[in-house]
Design an enzyme around this catalytic site. Structure first.
Site, mmCIF file in Angstrom:
data_model
loop_
_atom_site.group_PDB
_atom_site.id
_atom_site.type_symbol
_atom_site.label_atom_id
_atom_site.label_comp_id
_atom_site.label_asym_id
_atom_site.label_seq_id
_atom_site.Cartn_x
_atom_site.Cartn_y
_atom_site.Cartn_z
ATOM 1 N N LYS A 53 0.841 -1.202 0.000
ATOM 2 C CA LYS A 53 0.000 0.000 0.000
ATOM 3 C C LYS A 53 0.875 1.252 0.000
ATOM 4 C CE LYS A 53 -3.873 -2.423 2.076
ATOM 5 N NZ LYS A 53 -4.551 -2.892 3.280
ATOM 6 N N GLN A 97 -5.092 -1.699 9.592
ATOM 7 C CA GLN A 97 -4.823 -3.004 8.987
ATOM 8 C C GLN A 97 -5.316 -4.111 9.931
ATOM 9 O OE1 GLN A 97 -3.448 -3.554 5.795
ATOM 10 N NE2 GLN A 97 -4.088 -5.643 6.236
ATOM 11 N N ASP A 120 -11.588 2.661 3.826
ATOM 12 C CA ASP A 120 -11.738 1.210 3.661
ATOM 13 C C ASP A 120 -13.209 0.835 3.459
ATOM 14 O OD1 ASP A 120 -9.622 -0.501 3.438
ATOM 15 O OD2 ASP A 120 -9.186 -0.548 5.589
#
Ligand code: NDP
Length: 293
Positions: A53, A97, A120
């Site tokens: 990422k 995460q 997200d």
């Protein structure tokens, strides 16, 4: 032999466009999109996703801010950090995460993220808006699948899509996105899961099969209708002593055999995976645009 749906190529196309949007934000507003990345513990898969990422963000011009913590960090510290980031005008997206450590309530942390920075797309507000068809951040993997179909000229409209898997991050949102009254959707959707008897009965009827199960090569050739489109979301590590790392990645679909009867199929790696990261960047840039235009 099926046409290979190349997620790297589609990602590249979208990323070129994103670079232009970043340049425009800088030129018109003097703004650099900012993404905060929170990583807890030393899970190698999580570390590798976070590295990928970072690379992608750097390449596009998104500024990333890292927060790496040992696995024993307290839930309160993480919640405080999210609060601070919610109020930081240089941060347009907050990425936590997963998985977090067992003692940290993941839902509590995800709920703490301000929906305006929920790049997200996991916040219940984002999911709720998605379900009723309002503008929001779509979760990155399902959004990536929609874009992948769109860019390869495969329309789900009027088709029967069978989604295998009902997780909150893939199965449920992709099923909901595909049933929306939208040009990119309008599909008839069936969702299968571990309590579905005779899954093959459903997958065999589908024009598009989406596998998000987490079981290596679960979807076999006898489960797929001739000419169907197959989207493989799975990423599974299986032991392979011949590989330097000692493992290789396979999807949830038996690629070698299914590709002989499908009309189009995504490979693993190189299919849905790159799209997920691309759509994270897409959402971060969208968030910066919403905040500053
Ligand atoms: P989850 O484990 O959260 O969900 C798996 C789903 O599959 C569940 O709904 C489960 O059913 C169902 N399932 C499990 N076993 C069976 C079975 N034997 N028969 C039918 N259904 C079954 O996984 P995720 O959705 O998070 O991820 C799925 C896969 O996609 C994983 O391999 C993951 O690594 C990968 N992934 C890839 C991404 C990418 O960018 N390419 C992003 C996210 C995930 P039930 O609900 O009944 O338990």
């Amino acid at each position: 032999m099926a046409r290979i749906i190349d997620g790297n190529a589609v990602s590249k196309e979208i990323r070129e466009d994103l670079k232009k949007r970043v340049a425009k934000l800088q030129e018109l507003q003097n703004i650099t999109p900012g993404l905060a990345v929170i990583l807890v513990g030393e899970n190698p898969a999580s570390q590798s996703y976070v590295r990928a990422k970072h690379r992608a963000c750097k390449n596009i011009g998104i500024r990333t801010k890292d927060f790496n913590f040992p696995s024993d960090i307290s839930e309160a510290e993480i919640l405080n950090l999210v609060d601070t980031l919610n109020n930081d005008p240089e941060i347009h997206g907050i990425l936590v995460q997963l998985p977090l450590s067992a003692h940290i309530d993941e839902q509590k942390v995800l709920l703490k993220i301000h929906p305006d920075k929920d790049v997200d797309g996991f916040h219940p507000q984002s999911i709720g808006k998605l379900v009723i068809g309002l503008d929001t951040f779509f979760p990155c993997t399902p959004f990536g699948i929609i874009k992948l179909l769109e860019h390869t000229g495969i329309s789900p409209e009027g088709k029967h899509v069978c989604v295998v898997g009902r997780s909150n991050i893939v199965g449920k949102p992709i099923a909901n996105l595909l049933m929306q009254k939208e040009k990119h959707a309008n599909a008839t959707v069936t969702v299968c899961h571990s309590r579905t008897p005779d899954i093959k009965n459903f997958t065999l009827q589908a024009d598009i099969v989406i596998a998000a199960i987490g079981k290596p090569e679960f979807i076999t050739a006898d489960m797929v209708k001739e000419g169907a489109v197959v989207i493989d979301v799975g990423i599974n590590r299986i032991d392979d002593p011949e590989k330097e790392k000692g493992y290789r990645l396979v999807g949830d679909v038996d690629f070698d055999n299914v590709s002989k009867i499908a009309s189009a199929i995504t490979p693993v790696p190189g299919g849905v995976g790159p799209m997920t990261i691309t759509m994270l960047m897409y959402n971060t840039i969208l968030s910066a645009e919403r905040a500053h235009y």
